[in-house]
Scaffold this active site. Structure first.
Site, mmCIF file in Angstrom:
data_model
loop_
_atom_site.group_PDB
_atom_site.id
_atom_site.type_symbol
_atom_site.label_atom_id
_atom_site.label_comp_id
_atom_site.label_asym_id
_atom_site.label_seq_id
_atom_site.Cartn_x
_atom_site.Cartn_y
_atom_site.Cartn_z
ATOM 1 N N LYS A 41 -5.502 -22.407 31.482
ATOM 2 C CA LYS A 41 -4.975 -23.383 30.520
ATOM 3 C C LYS A 41 -5.966 -24.545 30.429
ATOM 4 C CE LYS A 41 -0.803 -25.956 29.283
ATOM 5 N NZ LYS A 41 -1.518 -27.155 28.796
ATOM 6 N N PHE A 113 -8.226 -18.643 21.547
ATOM 7 C CA PHE A 113 -7.322 -17.779 22.302
ATOM 8 C C PHE A 113 -6.377 -17.001 21.401
ATOM 9 C CE2 PHE A 113 -5.765 -22.245 22.679
ATOM 10 C CZ PHE A 113 -4.701 -22.175 21.782
ATOM 11 N N ARG A 183 8.042 -21.426 19.207
ATOM 12 C CA ARG A 183 8.062 -21.255 20.660
ATOM 13 C C ARG A 183 8.563 -19.860 21.001
ATOM 14 N NH1 ARG A 183 6.629 -24.972 23.887
ATOM 15 N NH2 ARG A 183 6.920 -26.611 22.313
ATOM 16 N N LYS A 189 3.414 -20.655 29.958
ATOM 17 C CA LYS A 189 2.494 -21.561 30.641
ATOM 18 C C LYS A 189 2.975 -21.782 32.065
ATOM 19 C CE LYS A 189 4.744 -25.620 28.548
ATOM 20 N NZ LYS A 189 4.527 -26.825 27.694
#
Length: 274
Positions: A41, A113, A183, A189
């Site tokens: 991340k 990404f 979402r 994450k």
């Protein structure tokens, strides 16, 4: 006037259509880790490439130099403008300026990404991103490395190792996920700490080597709790602190008996791009 406040104002002057992006949910133990691609991340500035220009998550046009994007492909990309670990403030400063400084942008890389709206599974889109990077050969365009791990224990070991090197955390993307926005549990994450935001409402004076500077920011949470954050502030921020009313992001590890964040540490001024 505070320099960072000026940067925020510059960004808000130029508007564009806000991109609809894929957003991550938090990782919870119990999933089959082998079904996910994993990547670091990055603590950069998220940027959406329309095929013609870079936009912030909030839809503001990023004044990237023409030479920086000259070899970018004419299709949508999603990624991070990144200088390196623990350099978010410097990255934000560079990409927020209306007047481009070439020497600063030469340090930036755009790490992608995702291929928005591209067909196929995420595994197939990884191959497509790698093919695009190889075809266009821009020194400023990179594909974030994706890797596999066998289970939760390996995942946590990897997280610890990367965080010790200054990484922010890990991202997990389901191998079979087709592209969607909003979402989603397809994207997760993982960080070893919690983070949230609070409003700057005051300052505490510095002592010792910080004499004449800010020793800590006094902040207020959305539910009205107030406390001070001194850890994590750079000398530059102590000399030129965020203006009153600024929202800042801080990390913490649980709560005290009084319900205040434990081991609160300043992370960054909230990205004025969302």
């Amino acid at each position: 006037m505070n320099k960072i406040f000026l940067l925020i104002c510059c960004l808000l002057l130029a508007g564009a259509t806000k991109p609809t992006l894929l957003l991550a949910q938090r990782y919870e133990a119990g999933i089959d880790v082998q079904q996910y691609w994993i990547s670091e991340k990055l603590d950069g500035v998220r940027a959406f490439w329309t095929g013609q220009q870079l936009l912030t998550r909030g839809g503001q046009v990023i004044a990237a130099p023409a030479w920086f994007v000259a070899k970018f492909p004419p299709q949508a990309l999603d990624g991070e403008l990144w200088l390196g670990r623990n350099q978010f403030a410097q990255t934000l400063s560079i990409v927020s300026k209306a007047q481009v400084i070439d020497a600063e942008w030469q340090q930036i890389r755009y790490h992608i990404f995702e291929l928005p709206n591209a067909p196929g599974t995420f595994t197939e889109r990884i191959h497509a991103m790698q093919a695009l990077s190889a075809k266009h050969q821009s020194p400023y365009l990179h594909v974030i490395p994706q890797f596999r791990l066998a289970n939760h224990a390996e995942l946590m070991t990897k997280l610890t190792a990367l965080e010790q090197q200054g990484a922010e955390g890990l991202m997990l993307h389901h191998q079979d996920a087709h592209y969607k926005t909003g979402r989603s549990s397809d994207l997760l994450k993982l960080k070893s700490y919690q983070d949230t935001e609070a409003e700057v409402i005051g300052y505490r004076p510095g002592k010792g080597k910080y004499q004449g500077m800010v020793g800590a920011l006094v902040v207020k949470t959305p539910d009205g709790k107030t406390f001070a954050i001194g850890s994590g502030l750079t000398d530059a921020l102590r000399q030129n602190p965020p203006p009153l009313g600024t929202m800042v992001t801080y990390r913490y590890n649980g709560f005290t008996n009084k319900g205040l964040p434990r081991f609160a540490r300043f992370l960054r001024i909230r990205q004025p791009l969302e």
